[in-house]
Design a protein around this motif. Sequence first.
Motif, PDB file in Angstrom:
ATOM      1  N   CYS A  73       0.853  -1.185   0.000  1.00 41.44           N
ATOM      2  CA  CYS A  73       0.000   0.000   0.000  1.00 41.44           C
ATOM      3  C   CYS A  73       0.895   1.243   0.000  1.00 41.44           C
ATOM      4  CB  CYS A  73      -0.902  -0.003   1.227  1.00 41.44           C
ATOM      5  SG  CYS A  73      -1.802   1.544   1.428  1.00 41.44           S
ATOM      6  N   PHE A 105      -0.015   4.405   0.618  1.00 44.63           N
ATOM      7  CA  PHE A 105      -0.565   5.584   1.282  1.00 44.63           C
ATOM      8  C   PHE A 105       0.263   6.069   2.466  1.00 44.63           C
ATOM      9  CE2 PHE A 105      -4.913   4.568  -0.525  1.00 44.63           C
ATOM     10  CZ  PHE A 105      -4.901   5.660  -1.357  1.00 44.63           C
ATOM     11  N   CYS A 106       0.937   5.176   3.166  1.00 42.24           N
ATOM     12  CA  CYS A 106       1.758   5.669   4.277  1.00 42.24           C
ATOM     13  C   CYS A 106       2.943   4.739   4.477  1.00 42.24           C
ATOM     14  CB  CYS A 106       0.937   5.839   5.554  1.00 42.24           C
ATOM     15  SG  CYS A 106       0.805   4.360   6.560  1.00 42.24           S
ATOM     16  N   VAL A 162       3.734   2.733   6.783  1.00 43.18           N
ATOM     17  CA  VAL A 162       3.572   1.436   7.453  1.00 43.18           C
ATOM     18  C   VAL A 162       3.912   0.313   6.468  1.00 43.18           C
ATOM     19  CG1 VAL A 162       1.904  -0.126   8.532  1.00 43.18           C
ATOM     20  CG2 VAL A 162       1.887   2.298   9.094  1.00 43.18           C
ATOM     21  N   GLY A 163       3.505   0.491   5.217  1.00 46.32           N
ATOM     22  CA  GLY A 163       3.878  -0.470   4.180  1.00 46.32           C
ATOM     23  C   GLY A 163       3.126  -1.783   4.260  1.00 46.32           C
ATOM     24  N   CYS A 164       1.818  -1.725   4.404  1.00 51.65           N
ATOM     25  CA  CYS A 164       1.018  -2.958   4.500  1.00 51.65           C
ATOM     26  C   CYS A 164       1.047  -3.733   3.184  1.00 51.65           C
ATOM     27  CB  CYS A 164      -0.428  -2.611   4.849  1.00 51.65           C
ATOM     28  SG  CYS A 164      -0.573  -1.848   6.465  1.00 51.65           S
ATOM     29  N   LEU A 186      -6.102  -4.060   6.952  1.00 53.11           N
ATOM     30  CA  LEU A 186      -5.880  -2.804   6.237  1.00 53.11           C
ATOM     31  C   LEU A 186      -6.669  -1.703   6.921  1.00 53.11           C
ATOM     32  CD1 LEU A 186      -6.282  -3.817   2.472  1.00 53.11           C
ATOM     33  CD2 LEU A 186      -4.153  -3.324   3.653  1.00 53.11           C
ATOM     34  N   CYS A 187      -6.138  -0.504   6.930  1.00 51.50           N
ATOM     35  CA  CYS A 187      -6.912   0.626   7.446  1.00 51.50           C
ATOM     36  C   CYS A 187      -7.845   1.103   6.324  1.00 51.50           C
ATOM     37  CB  CYS A 187      -5.967   1.736   7.923  1.00 51.50           C
ATOM     38  SG  CYS A 187      -5.346   2.770   6.601  1.00 51.50           S
ATOM     39  N   LYS A 225      -7.883   3.620   4.450  1.00 46.50           N
ATOM     40  CA  LYS A 225      -7.211   4.125   3.236  1.00 46.50           C
ATOM     41  C   LYS A 225      -6.747   2.954   2.376  1.00 46.50           C
ATOM     42  CE  LYS A 225      -4.300   6.865   5.324  1.00 46.50           C
ATOM     43  NZ  LYS A 225      -3.105   7.695   5.451  1.00 46.50           N
ATOM     44  N   GLY A 226      -6.111   1.977   3.015  1.00 38.86           N
ATOM     45  CA  GLY A 226      -5.643   0.807   2.270  1.00 38.86           C
ATOM     46  C   GLY A 226      -6.816   0.014   1.706  1.00 38.86           C
TER      47      GLY A 226
HETATM   48  S1  SF4 Z   1      -3.229   0.154   4.748  1.00 31.45           S
HETATM   49 FE1  SF4 Z   1      -3.270   2.024   5.974  1.00 31.45          FE
HETATM   50  S2  SF4 Z   1      -1.691   1.681   7.544  1.00 31.45           S
HETATM   51 FE2  SF4 Z   1      -1.318   0.210   5.893  1.00 31.45          FE
HETATM   52  S3  SF4 Z   1       0.187   1.218   4.530  1.00 31.45           S
HETATM   53 FE3  SF4 Z   1      -1.877   1.646   3.745  1.00 31.45          FE
HETATM   54  S4  SF4 Z   1      -2.418   3.610   4.649  1.00 31.45           S
HETATM   55 FE4  SF4 Z   1      -0.718   2.813   5.839  1.00 31.45          FE
END
Ligand code: SF4
Length: 193
Positions: free
Chosen positions: A52, A54-55, A57-59, A86-87, A89-90
């Motif tokens: 991912c 978006f941030c 964390v690198g999920c 996943l949050c 956003k993910g």
């Molecule tokens: S799923 Fe959420 S916490 Fe994980 S990398 Fe994406 S934005 Fe970040």
Amino acid sequence: MPKLSRRSFMKFTAASVAASALAQKRAYAKTDDNNKAFPLMTAGAATSYGICHFCSVGCGIEVKVKGNELISTEGFIDHPINQGALCPKGRSLKEMHNSELRLTHPLVRKPGGNKWEPISWDEAIDKIAKKVKDVRDKSFTKTVDVNGNTVTVNRTEGIFSLGSAEIDNEEVYLYTKFNRALGVHHYTHQAEV
Ligand code: SF4
């Protein structure tokens, strides 16, 4: 309350049991219909894995593609960081990717213009490079050397550079080198969104 004879009671009970059995049969039939083994949406899809963006964390993401269509993005259950979670956003990656509103090319608003117009990537990169050079030339720091002369040094106060949550250690190293070569000292390698 009307009296119920023994015979009527027996008839009533038999009818109730029959009605109940029929209703149950219908329920099972309905359940059977609903439980028909429909093929999975992801059947026959190619699977690949990604991160991912978006941030930091690198999920891990499990991505399913059928034909040219992205049909599913889920948390990758074996990924050591998110273990399938996943949050929000993910979770929205598929929708973002498939959205008609997603921007897939650069836009420019020309001087004096009031609307955004598409331009090619080459044009966009040329424009950015020229702009970086202009700002850099105008905002280089001046200092006085040991002989009392005013000199320009490779440090610009006019540019801030924002990196990306997707770049890894080696890319961050190159990003840092690139910024310092440009004289940019205000930067962060992580898009802190
Ligand atoms: S799923 Fe959420 S916490 Fe994980 S990398 Fe994406 S934005 Fe970040």
